[in-house]
Motif scaffolding. Structure first.
Motif: not given
Lengths: 517, 327
Positions: A147, A149-150, A168-170, A361, A364, A368, A371-372, A375-376
């Motif tokens: 990812x 993010x990783x 989207x981090x992932x 960052x 992040x 976040x 997604x919050x 996201x659905x």
């Protein structure tokens, strides 16, 4: 209705009727599930070679749909990527036994591109190591299933960061290099795929090849922005940079066209390090600019701020107040915008991510919030990718479609700096008639709390994609259930030429079938 | 039996598959196997996979709690995992946890009072350290509780049922309490639900009220936050630790999302010394240290001393040892 079988390698008749340009409800179905002939021999051969294949009910739940949440499918089995040799063995066996292979990284496609309808699914997240960081030359070598993010977690320990990646981090490095990768610094740095310096690729016939602009360039250009058709990226060497926190400014507009024109000016003039437009409906239009250094910010304020026609927050609030005071029947809309602003803005400045007024960052923080608030279980993000001249009209037309279908939605506009004449752009999200910049807009309805039928959602997406056909644009979401649009947008000559390349590279047509071809 | 998951929060059926919970997960970092993560469990349950087939996933989890604050849907991920462990054990799984002994409630001269300290089994394993901690907390008015719920915490983690009667007795013993310091982070969330008006602190936060400890932190220190404590109250504590970081200049075991990277040493698997655990906790400690230059390592949870000591990179001390200007 007669359903004629279609031979492998043939493109079936376009299910989208050529005269359907008005968002007529159409039933785009998932591909037929592969019947399974040869599966037993395929698995037997791989297991004898020490390749683990997981089968059964518990092996597939994480893969049955992608982020779009509309198309469902189950593979016959799942292999977790371990190394290039394992991937090569899988693809050689797949060619031999004609088993379809679907490859998945973060699974953040929305048109079913990473959903397997039978066959084998390779989960690339099994290859997620950072292999080498060269802080002096500012490069990183990593396995492609990692990812972004990783990757950032590893780079940050050395004061470094990747250049650009989806917010989207992932999403995975390999997946992103296959489709483009757009970030709010793409107007300056280009898409993620353009930051790749070298790749290790396993071809559809199982050769492990190192490629770059200097070596095996043709494969390099086919695989980048290649939607997984010409090989599986197993490792990548990417440019990186020294990490900086960012300072951010927001300007508010009442007109989409005006905001877009200013955004395009900022990109042309290289006035900021990051830029984009994020809207709430088509009323709360926010042009954001951000900077990696105080010097760049100071220069922006000195040379370009006065040219922007956007307002600061207070002035815009007064403007909006007057607008809705004259239109009392739209008060619910005003209350929605106000509520949204109050909920959303604090998410962009959480205390633990702020240092001296700068955002630490930022990926992040933004991801976040995405997604919050967006996201659905289903993500609808149809998009249009155009050249500079067509962009404002495309966005306005898409906005009208959004208003027609949904009470609440967001538009996200960002530019992509292009390098000249790269073959990888040829049949991709990069608009064919774009020169210095490509421009993309995502049209994202906010679905939480509501239930829509698949047909309704597909009709909405089709009506956006129809704009692309009419205006000869491209799309960031490119393939899967909307692949019928590819031939209509790019034309038979180009698509058939790429199909011929695909057949040559993948004789059994097993790799990522039904994504593009 | 008590309900383990917060009934007012969404359950696994609401999981949207975003996989944000995977990013800070120590099991993911080690295995990159989605099946072994919270997301894998939630998606499997949505597809009707029986709990018995989730055994490997449930048994790998170290219950660090990092998955919970990152979930955009606000699923009670820790509660969900504890509940699933209980169901798995009831079906004959979790065999390794049967070795977990529920420590008896300790006798002794412990009074009631408004401010109490519940050490828990991890602290009790080191009596001299617990005694030193108790003396420090006594200066702040905290007295050791007659019933610290250690058996309850072990039972929760091991998937053993906690009867309503035992739970009522434990909560009843805390009648009249105004503030608690609770050593076992796994108890923080259930205690907050049972005693919503009572502030629950971890040992680290309590110790940082002592001036000589707070001012004893310095740049060059790596401060290892107890992950279970942080994640059980992340919205509040992330700001607390951020202020501490700015004030002291120390670095912390926080990832980019501001989740505490856990060694896993506080997990029941590690405490029972299961074969793979020691290597895992040291590997996590190595990851926490990667790329950092540190002159001293400070831990909140005494169980995290060992994995960092095993690496021999810098002196490793417990936070309490800074009291009085020592260390």
């Amino acid at each position: 209705m007669e359903i004629r079988p279609v031979a492998p390698g043939q493109i079936p008749p376009d299910p989208v009727a050529p005269d359907s340009l008005a968002g007529v409800t159409r039933l785009q179905t998932a591909p037929a599930r592969w019947s399974g002939g040869g599966w037993g021999e395929f698995v037997g051969e791989l297991r004898a070679a020490g390749v683990e294949i997981r089968e059964g009910k518990s092996a597939v739940p994480a893969y049955v749909h992608d982020a779009g949440g509309i198309y469902y499918g189950t593979p016959h089995g799942v292999a977790r990527a371990q190394d290039a040799a394992q991937i090569a063995a899988i693809l050689r066996a797949a060619q031999k036994h004609r088993v379809p292979v679907k490859v998945r990284g973060g699974g953040l496609t929305t048109e079913g591109e990473t959903v397997a309808h039978g066959g084998l699914l390779i989960d690339m997240n099994g290859m997620s190591r950072v292999l080498a960081i060269d802080a002096e030359n500012l490069t990183v070598r990593c396995e492609a299933g990692i990812f972004w993010h990783s990757l950032a977690e590893g780079l940050r320990r050395r004061g470094l960061d990747y250049l650009s990646a989806p917010l989207n981090l992932t999403s995975s490095v390999g997946g992103t290099l296959n489709v483009g990768g757009i970030d709010i610094n793409s107007p300056r740095l280009g898409c993620s795929a353009d930051q790749a310096l070298a790749l290790q690729v396993v071809t559809p016939t199982g050769e492990i090849v190192e490629c770059s602009e200097e070596s095996n360039r043709e494969l390099f250009e086919r695989v980048l922005l290649g939607y997984g058709q010409f090989g599986i990226i197993t490792e990548a060497t990417l440019r990186v940079r020294r990490y900086t926190p960012i300072s951010m400014r927001y300007y508010y507009y009442g007109s989409l066209r005006t905001a877009i024109e200013d955004l395009q000016m900022i990109a042309r003039e290289d006035a900021s390090d990051y830029s984009g437009i994020l809207t709430m409906l088509d009323r709360g239009i926010n042009l954001l600019v951000a900077f990696d250094s105080d010097a760049r910010e100071a220069e922006f304020l000195k040379r370009w701020r006065a040219k922007l026609r956007g307002h600061g927050e207070l002035a815009f609030t007064l403007h909006m107040g007057a607008h809705y005071a004259l239109r009392p029947w739209k008060v619910p809309e005003a209350l929605y915008l106000l509520g949204r602003k109050r909920a959303l803005l604090p998410e962009f400045t959480p205390a633990q991510h702020m240092r001296g007024g700068k955002i630490d960052d930022r990926t992040v923080v933004f991801s976040r919030a995405v997604w919050k608030f967006w996201g659905s279980r289903q993500l609808m993000i149809p998009d249009l990718a155009t050249n500079e001249k067509k962009f404002a009209e495309a966005v306005e037309r898409g906005n009208a479609v959004c208003r027609k279908y949904f009470p609440h939605y967001t538009l996200y506009c960002v530019g992509i700096k292009l390098r000249p004449n790269l073959p990888r752009y040829e049949m991709s999200c990069i608009p064919p008639d774009a020169t210095d910049f490509g421009w993309g807009c995502e049209f994202e309805p906010m679905l939480s709390g509501s239930t829509y039928s698949r047909d309704y959602l597909q009709s909405f997406k089709n009506e956006i994609y129809d704009i692309g056909v009419d205006m000869r644009t491209s799309y960031y979401r490119f393939g899967g259930s909307m692949k019928g649009y590819i031939r209509r947008v790019f034309g038979d000559e180009l698509v058939d030429r790429h199909l011929a390349m695909k057949r040559a590279a993948d004789p059994a047509m097993i790799l990522n079938a039904d994504v593009v071809f | 039996m008590i309900a383990l998951a917060d009934q007012n929060r969404p359950g696994y059926s609401e999981c949207i598959g975003c996989r944000l919970c995977v990013l800070p997960c120590p099991v993911w970092r080690e295995t990159h196997d989605i099946e072994l993560t919270l997301a894998g469990r939630a998606l499997a349950l949505q597809r009707g996979v029986p709990v018995a087939e989730l055994a490997a996933s449930l048994e790998h989890c170290v219950l660090c709690g990092a998955c919970e604050p990152v979930c955009p849907v606000n699923i009670d991920t820790v509660g969900m995992t504890l509940e699933l462990r209980r169901r798995l054990r009831a079906e004959g799984g979790m065999a390794w946890s049967r070795a977990a002994v529920a420590p008896a409630v300790q006798p002794g001269n412990k009074a009631g009072g408004a401010y109490r300290w519940l050490p828990g089994s991890a602290w009790r394993a080191d009596p001299s350290r617990t005694e030193a901690m108790s003396r420090l907390l006594l200066n702040d008015g905290f007295r050791p509780a007659a019933d610290d719920g250690a058996d309850v915490a072990v039972a929760l983690e091991a998937g053993h049922p906690v009867g309503a009667e035992r739970w009522s007795a434990f909560i009843g013993s805390l009648d009249g309490v105004e503030e608690l310091v609770v050593g076992d982070g796994l108890l923080h969330a259930p205690l907050r639900r049972a005693l919503p008006e009572v502030p629950i602190l971890g040992p680290g936060e309590a110790l940082l009220r002592i001036p000589s400890i707070r001012t004893g932190l310095r740049p060059g220190d790596l401060y290892v936050i107890d992950s279970r404590v942080l994640h059980a109250d992340h919205a509040r504590l992330v700001r607390f630790y951020d202020r501490l970081r700015v004030e002291s200049g120390c670095s912390m075991n926080l990832d980019l999302q501001r989740m505490a990277i856990a060694t896993g040493a506080a997990s029941l698997q590690a405490r029972l010394q299961l074969p793979e655990s020691a290597g895992r906790t040291v590997d996590q400690a190595r990851w926490i240290l990667e790329g950092r230059t540190v002159t001293r390592i400070l831990v909140e949870n005494p169980l995290e001393l060992a994995p960092f000591q095993a690496l021999g990179i810098a002196p490793v001390v417990h936070l309490a040892e800074l009291a009085g200007g020592a260390s």
